[in-house]
Design a protein around this motif. Sequence first.
Motif, PDB file in Angstrom:
ATOM      1  N   GLY A  73       0.703   9.973   5.791  1.00 45.80           N
ATOM      2  CA  GLY A  73      -0.002   8.969   6.585  1.00 45.80           C
ATOM      3  C   GLY A  73      -0.536   9.538   7.880  1.00 45.80           C
ATOM      4  N   LEU A  74       0.280  10.330   8.586  1.00 48.91           N
ATOM      5  CA  LEU A  74      -0.167  10.950   9.842  1.00 48.91           C
ATOM      6  C   LEU A  74      -1.327  11.906   9.612  1.00 48.91           C
ATOM      7  N   ALA A  75      -1.258  12.676   8.534  1.00 49.14           N
ATOM      8  CA  ALA A  75      -2.337  13.626   8.236  1.00 49.14           C
ATOM      9  C   ALA A  75      -3.645  12.887   7.938  1.00 49.14           C
ATOM     10  N   LEU A  76      -3.556  11.768   7.259  1.00 45.81           N
ATOM     11  CA  LEU A  76      -4.763  10.989   6.950  1.00 45.81           C
ATOM     12  C   LEU A  76      -5.376  10.399   8.220  1.00 45.81           C
ATOM     13  N   ILE A  77      -4.541  10.007   9.166  1.00 45.22           N
ATOM     14  CA  ILE A  77      -5.067   9.518  10.447  1.00 45.22           C
ATOM     15  C   ILE A  77      -5.810  10.635  11.162  1.00 45.22           C
ATOM     16  N   ALA A  78      -5.248  11.844  11.113  1.00 46.15           N
ATOM     17  CA  ALA A  78      -5.934  12.989  11.734  1.00 46.15           C
ATOM     18  C   ALA A  78      -7.291  13.222  11.067  1.00 46.15           C
ATOM     19  N   ARG A  79      -7.347  13.083   9.725  1.00 44.78           N
ATOM     20  CA  ARG A  79      -8.627  13.284   9.039  1.00 44.78           C
ATOM     21  C   ARG A  79      -9.615  12.180   9.388  1.00 44.78           C
ATOM     22  N   PHE A  80      -9.117  10.970   9.591  1.00 42.64           N
ATOM     23  CA  PHE A  80     -10.025   9.901  10.008  1.00 42.64           C
ATOM     24  C   PHE A  80     -10.687  10.242  11.338  1.00 42.64           C
ATOM     25  N   HIS A  81      -9.904  10.752  12.277  1.00 46.89           N
ATOM     26  CA  HIS A  81     -10.478  11.103  13.586  1.00 46.89           C
ATOM     27  C   HIS A  81     -11.517  12.208  13.461  1.00 46.89           C
ATOM     28  N   LYS A  82     -11.369  13.035  12.422  1.00 46.24           N
ATOM     29  CA  LYS A  82     -12.332  14.121  12.210  1.00 46.24           C
ATOM     30  C   LYS A  82     -13.567  13.633  11.450  1.00 46.24           C
ATOM     31  N   CYS A  83     -13.351  12.836  10.390  1.00 44.18           N
ATOM     32  CA  CYS A  83     -14.450  12.485   9.476  1.00 44.18           C
ATOM     33  C   CYS A  83     -14.916  11.033   9.594  1.00 44.18           C
ATOM     34  N   GLY A  84     -14.062  10.147  10.102  1.00 42.10           N
ATOM     35  CA  GLY A  84     -14.469   8.767  10.310  1.00 42.10           C
ATOM     36  C   GLY A  84     -14.435   7.875   9.087  1.00 42.10           C
ATOM     37  N   ASP A  85     -13.759   8.284   8.014  1.00 43.49           N
ATOM     38  CA  ASP A  85     -13.696   7.474   6.798  1.00 43.49           C
ATOM     39  C   ASP A  85     -12.558   6.455   6.944  1.00 43.49           C
ATOM     40  N   ILE A  86     -12.913   5.155   7.019  1.00 43.64           N
ATOM     41  CA  ILE A  86     -11.912   4.117   7.240  1.00 43.64           C
ATOM     42  C   ILE A  86     -10.913   4.028   6.092  1.00 43.64           C
ATOM     43  N   ASP A  87     -11.286   4.521   4.914  1.00 45.58           N
ATOM     44  CA  ASP A  87     -10.347   4.510   3.785  1.00 45.58           C
ATOM     45  C   ASP A  87      -9.100   5.327   4.088  1.00 45.58           C
ATOM     46  N   ASP A  88      -9.252   6.389   4.878  1.00 49.48           N
ATOM     47  CA  ASP A  88      -8.088   7.190   5.252  1.00 49.48           C
ATOM     48  C   ASP A  88      -7.092   6.365   6.069  1.00 49.48           C
ATOM     49  N   VAL A  89      -7.604   5.547   6.988  1.00 48.48           N
ATOM     50  CA  VAL A  89      -6.716   4.713   7.808  1.00 48.48           C
ATOM     51  C   VAL A  89      -6.056   3.642   6.940  1.00 48.48           C
ATOM     52  N   THR A  90      -6.842   3.043   6.053  1.00 49.40           N
ATOM     53  CA  THR A  90      -6.287   2.007   5.163  1.00 49.40           C
ATOM     54  C   THR A  90      -5.137   2.562   4.340  1.00 49.40           C
ATOM     55  N   ARG A  91      -5.332   3.752   3.778  1.00 49.14           N
ATOM     56  CA  ARG A  91      -4.265   4.347   2.970  1.00 49.14           C
ATOM     57  C   ARG A  91      -3.078   4.745   3.838  1.00 49.14           C
ATOM     58  N   ALA A  92      -3.347   5.227   5.044  1.00 41.70           N
ATOM     59  CA  ALA A  92      -2.256   5.602   5.950  1.00 41.70           C
ATOM     60  C   ALA A  92      -1.378   4.388   6.257  1.00 41.70           C
ATOM     61  N   ILE A  93      -1.999   3.226   6.482  1.00 41.11           N
ATOM     62  CA  ILE A  93      -1.228   2.006   6.744  1.00 41.11           C
ATOM     63  C   ILE A  93      -0.367   1.659   5.536  1.00 41.11           C
ATOM     64  N   SER A  94      -0.954   1.773   4.347  1.00 40.73           N
ATOM     65  CA  SER A  94      -0.209   1.468   3.125  1.00 40.73           C
ATOM     66  C   SER A  94       0.987   2.398   2.960  1.00 40.73           C
ATOM     67  N   LEU A  95       0.787   3.687   3.214  1.00 39.40           N
ATOM     68  CA  LEU A  95       1.874   4.655   3.075  1.00 39.40           C
ATOM     69  C   LEU A  95       2.994   4.382   4.078  1.00 39.40           C
ATOM     70  N   CYS A  96       2.612   4.089   5.314  1.00 40.25           N
ATOM     71  CA  CYS A  96       3.624   3.836   6.346  1.00 40.25           C
ATOM     72  C   CYS A  96       4.387   2.544   6.063  1.00 40.25           C
ATOM     73  N   CYS A  97       3.692   1.536   5.523  1.00 43.08           N
ATOM     74  CA  CYS A  97       4.381   0.286   5.161  1.00 43.08           C
ATOM     75  C   CYS A  97       5.424   0.551   4.069  1.00 43.08           C
ATOM     76  N   GLU A  98       5.062   1.367   3.072  1.00 48.82           N
ATOM     77  CA  GLU A  98       6.028   1.698   2.024  1.00 48.82           C
ATOM     78  C   GLU A  98       7.201   2.475   2.604  1.00 48.82           C
ATOM     79  N   ALA A  99       6.894   3.416   3.509  1.00 48.00           N
ATOM     80  CA  ALA A  99       7.966   4.193   4.141  1.00 48.00           C
ATOM     81  C   ALA A  99       8.907   3.278   4.918  1.00 48.00           C
ATOM     82  N   LEU A 100       8.345   2.247   5.573  1.00 45.82           N
ATOM     83  CA  LEU A 100       9.167   1.352   6.373  1.00 45.82           C
ATOM     84  C   LEU A 100      10.139   0.562   5.496  1.00 45.82           C
TER      85      LEU A 100
END
Length: 1142
Positions: free
Chosen positions: A439-466
């Motif tokens: 999830g953290l790596a996908l957030i970093a890629r979002f800041h680089k590339c701007g693809d909102i799908d990366d943030v959406t998936r990062a949220i999903s992964l972190c929710c499962e981790a929680l």
Amino acid sequence: MLPVVRPLFRPIITRSSFASQYIRLEIISGKNLQVPSDRIPAGIYVSIDVDSKRRWKSAISVLSSDESVAWGNDVTLSSHASPALSVEIRASYEADRMLGNGEFIGKLKMSWDELLDHGDEPFDLSFPSVRGVHPSLTLKVAVVHACDNQNGALSDSLVDCKIARETDVGHARFAKYVAREGVSHLNHAVRHFQLVLDQCPASHPDHATALTNLAWARLKGYILNDLQDIDATISLFRDALALRPQRHPDHSLSLYNLTEALTWRHNKKDTAADICEAAQLYHELLPLCPEGAYLRSIAAGANGVDYVIGGCNNLPKDASDEGIHLRRVVLELCPLGHQLRPTALDELAQAVEARFDQHGSIDDLDTSIQLGREALSLCPEGDAQRTVCLNNLAFSLVSRFNHQGKPNDLDEAISLHEEALRLRPVGHESRDFSLDNLGLALIARFHKCGDIDDVTRAISLCCEALTLRPPGHPHRDTTLSNLALALQTRYNKLDVSEDLNEAIDLYRESLRLRRHDHPEHHKKLFNLSSALCSRFMQTQENENVEEAITLCQESLAALSSLHPDRYFSYMWLQQAYSSRYEILHDPADLSLIMENSRLASRHPTQGFPRRINMAINWTRQAEVYQHESALEAYQMCFELFDSHVMTRSSIISRREAATTFDDARLLPVDAASCAIRSGNLRQAVKLAEQGRGQQWSLASRLRTPVEDLESANPKLAHNYLELSKLVSNAAQSSATITDRAAADRAETEYRRLTRQWESVVAEIRDLRAFSRFLLPPLYEDLQAAARRGPVIILIASEHSCSAIIVSTSGDPHHVPLPSVALADLKILKDRFARAIRHASIMGPKQPRNDLIVLLRAVWDVIMLPIVKVLQYDLKLKYHSRIWLCPTAAFTSIPLHAAHPFKTNPNGSKEPCLEDLYICSYTPTLSALVRSRQGMKKRVTPSFVTIGQGQPGGGKGKALLAVDSELELVHKLVPAAANRTTISGDAATRVGALQALQENTWVHLACHGKQDPAQPYDSHFVMKDEHLTLLDIMERDIPHAEFAFLSACHTAVGDEETPDEVIHLAAGLQFSGFKSVVGTLWEVDDAVANHIVKAFYENMFEDLKDGGVMDCTKAAWALNRATHAVKTKVPLEQRMVFIHIGV
């Protein structure tokens, strides 16, 4: 037992036959030699009674790992001296001076007849069982007629003294204790050994032996829970080791004894210091133990060093220098093939990365990644540790991406995290770690590339981790924080207030769960601060920003002055003050905005990309609020850019680093514009120069002439040249490496060499006459570019467009261009491109009305105001030389072709720019200065024409006029110039490169191609391979003078970084050509000959009178040529050729 078959002819020896003779007994070897007490001996020896008073002892030989010993000793015995043979096997605990007779292993008596019955063949002698195994000796016997020399030693007394007797009794009692015959034997052994120690004070030669014997008995009692005091035992071992320093025969055994005591105390008390010390001792011990020795087999076994390695691997992460040293020691204890090596590599990698987190040294991070790669390579598919290695390597790669901004690192990290997650399916005990980290790596890629799908998936992964980390889970706070970060990132993109509020709640919960002394507590503080700032901007509720400021100040207080994360505290403080200033407009907040921007930008342990972004933000805010720190901010940007780009080893990777920052494209012109608005024109020139052409500037540092330095300090000059060559070679070789591990090693080596190079440069600057060696030039240095005529820098900024004229002397002149804005220039550039394309399909006689309109506009709003200053302020004579140095959007406009296209009332035509002056271009002022300096050394001219009109398949259409053009040039070049021609099959990449290096003048006719995606791949089309810009740049041709590039697109810059002026003509100038004619767009093969003919006729017209070839005439010759062919060549084909350089 099988009967022994003896040879029939063996002589029979009887008692009467050797009554007056001697028997020689050879002690060959022994096996199954176990020590009753299970203590490791220094060696094993054999003892034989010679007579009633004397005993012969063999050499003390080291016990092998298979519990065997080789002696090869012999003794000659008299049958009269003793009625029978008495043999003992004993263990010695001293390789040097023995105290007593050591520990008894076995004894055997046999008659001389029994002995001689074995004849002259080797035979085995078996002894009573020890710990379930029968020791044995291999002997050989022979009858001799004299008592010859013998090896081994004779002692006069069977028992030497009281302390020896007490020691022997102690060994015997200790062996009985180990055999489980009662603790009373231990007490007796300890008492006897203590008595010996009391009689062997510190000065006694047997003091170390007495210490060791007592310590071993006490240690065994501790192991078997019959004694409790281990500390005193360890002290005894330490004292013994101190008396047996390196090179002492018993040093290695004393090392082992101490490690054994330390590991047992660790085993029972879990004392970290003991296992750490044991690792250090094993690191010293193992190299002293030869392969195959019993001591090595025990020390290197599961209960020896492997136990210590495992214990060290279980220690908490320690990023101190001492902790990392320990991890390196542990790794050295795990050679290639050792089962614990992957874990040792991984543990060291994590410790080194933790030190990076605290101090920000990129060397640590690179080391961590290299170790992580090796650890992963040792964990194939199916290995239980593979997921751990995948996760940790990926984590390090994300850290390096954040620190250096290399996109390959992030891509690789995400790939590794994805694999780790696949190997940790639902139900896996460590799945939560992989979910969080991906999830953290996908957030970093979002800041680089701007693809909102990366943030959406990062949220999903972190929710499962929680869900896998419910309340009470030790890592729940981490997942809460990561989920908050993902939600805050989505809020910043989509502006959904629910995301922000939830993020703040999650940050608060995470903060409550984490101890205040946790090493990452500060991150929670400034992350919550950033979210509160965002909510303040949304709600304007003052308590949000006040709390944000307090949290950041608290995070700063928790960090050391050089901790890399202080950068974030400064950054979020800056944001908090900025948020408050926008609402309350308190001047004190404005000062704090700039001060925290300055602190963040200058923070030395944070990575350059983040600091550059902060510095760019600083310039923007200083411009918006018209703050006095704006010029300082721009200067900081250029210094950081320079340092950041210099960390990249290859030319291509430097450009990639430069193009990463979208907001930086206009920094050079914005900085110059800021200086102009501040009334500091000299500073404007310096900033424009410092911010432009950085690629050429960095590369040229390694080719700086050092003639003056060679005179002042030859040794320093030699060191500088050698290191420059090494750095340059390292940069070139790294560009071809595709393997990532090898690329990492190459980068590390490049950085090492660069530091050495920088150190030598610093030494050079310590010399009084060289204090500004390789520093950005002063205005007076840059003014040398205008020695032969003024240089006109055209500034295209969003704040203003203007020109600065650098004249031969005095201050620069400012020429405002109020009728043109940056947006107008972009429109003008696009219109020119369309007009040129349209003209290319028109007939030669058709009027180029679109081009005429555009060139008239260039004249009216850009060049006419400049010409007026040249004419009326500078009093510049007609037909003087001028140099154009366009920036940003100006680089795409044919300024040299500016034309009023007007007729005066008297019928005369109003002159255009090229009627008034001889125009040249220069990428930067420094490039022109370097070219002029290179003209000091002239060599005999040689001229080569290179042409390729029939390129290979798929490389472009045939150029039918190339051969005739080459022939024409060959005829026009003076015969004295040593003319050669390369064409057809000979015009290959290698052939062309060699020709460029071997000749001072070059005419090149072929296809040219500017590569918009990767300008360093721009190329000339040869018969086989492309001759690229990178090929040219890598050649240093200091004696080169002139190049005519009769090819398309040879002087077209890079749209991504227009101020870098990356094109083929600039590349030739960089490699050494002082004067270059290049092209702005496609050249019409059919009409190029007209310009080429006119050019060389003018270039060499005065050589008939004995003149010399002079490349400084090229601009004048091109000017004359374009005038001469007006009726033959269409306007766009006359405009296409430009002159660059001297």
